[in-house]
Enzyme design. Sequence first.
Site, short mmCIF file in Angstrom:
data_model
loop_
_atom_site.label_atom_id
_atom_site.label_comp_id
_atom_site.label_asym_id
_atom_site.label_seq_id
_atom_site.Cartn_x
_atom_site.Cartn_y
_atom_site.Cartn_z
N HIS A 160 25.87 3.59 4.16
CA HIS A 160 24.59 3.40 3.48
C HIS A 160 24.00 2.04 3.84
CE1 HIS A 160 21.38 3.98 0.84
NE2 HIS A 160 22.00 4.20 -0.32
N HIS B 284 17.64 1.46 1.32
CA HIS B 284 17.21 1.45 -0.09
C HIS B 284 17.50 0.16 -0.84
CE1 HIS B 284 17.43 6.11 0.28
NE2 HIS B 284 16.40 5.58 0.93
N TYR C 169 20.14 -1.77 -0.77
CA TYR C 169 21.52 -2.07 -1.11
C TYR C 169 22.08 -3.05 -0.06
CZ TYR C 169 20.65 1.64 -4.41
OH TYR C 169 20.10 2.39 -5.41
#
Length: 359
Positions: A181, A184, A186
């Site tokens: 990931h 977004h 993060y």
Amino acid sequence: MSALFEPITLREVTIPNRVWMAPMCQYSAEPEGPLAGAPHDWHFAHYAARATGGTGLIVVEATAVSPEGRISPYDLGLWNDTQVEAFRRITRFLAAHGTVPAVQLAHAGRKASTDQPWKGGAPLGPQARGWQPLAPSAVPFDERHPVPTELTVEEIGGIVERFAAAARRALAAGFEAVEIHGAHGYLINEFLSPHSNHRTDAYGGSYENRTRFALEVVDAVREVWPADKPVFFRISATDWLQDDGWTTEDTVRFAGDLHAHGIDLLDVSTGGNASGVTIPTGPGYQVPFATRVKTSTPMPVGAVGLITETGQAEKVLANGEADVVLLGRELLRNPSWARHAARELGAEIRVPDQYHRSV
């Protein structure tokens, strides 16, 4: 043959169709105790329904590589072996019904330690099961969030090792693919963007320095992940800022770097790293970003973002705008979207014996 229901092979893993489920946090794990971070009946039912509905590959929601890497205390994790055993129940069922199980490995960075969205999603302090967030720089996400603790170089190395350890556990849990990931807002996205990365050492400043942490994570995961199984990377293609942000041009350049480091597919989303920005949403609004990567690099891409209709999804693939589509909210509304789409397109799809009367 329908483009949507043509199999795709990445490394030696063949996915039966190109209807994939995007990772969507359920915020429903136990927040503490011996079963903290482990999936339970809700997660099993949630993912099993989309598998029996014909989804080709399911990316299990953001799964934290460490307790402090959770978005909320209610996130899933892969930091211990109890969690591994709980995930096996899900991956066995998905594989038995023809769906490839994948999992997104994540660290929330400065956006960690928040409440469940339906309770407002506000930052949580230690008195409410919260903790101090970590980030590349001591810059809060917005005025509601606390100032995060800036990571030391030694701590950055420790998080890289956490990603590798989580990947090992993902393999033991039965997953056939992992997604890192990097989107977004993060932690990895925070390092990539100059909007959130104000460091002056080897992890900040230039493009090469800001991408260093992400590539170290990719290398660490790729080293422990089998050579015959794919690794994906989710990226926010733009921060949607006029300046001082991560751009589409950065994404295209970085896609080439990721491909050289062994990433097999780029899952292209946008936004999430800057508050108060205006994002022009609409059907398929993020598809052009995936197309830009696909036409500029050898990297296979996944498109996501308000893809809801069968014809719309088929067109994205038939026109060569992306290699797969990832559905989010539409699969929450309709777990059997893939089976319905196959019927519309006259395509063949595996149907559980128990559901044959519905064909």
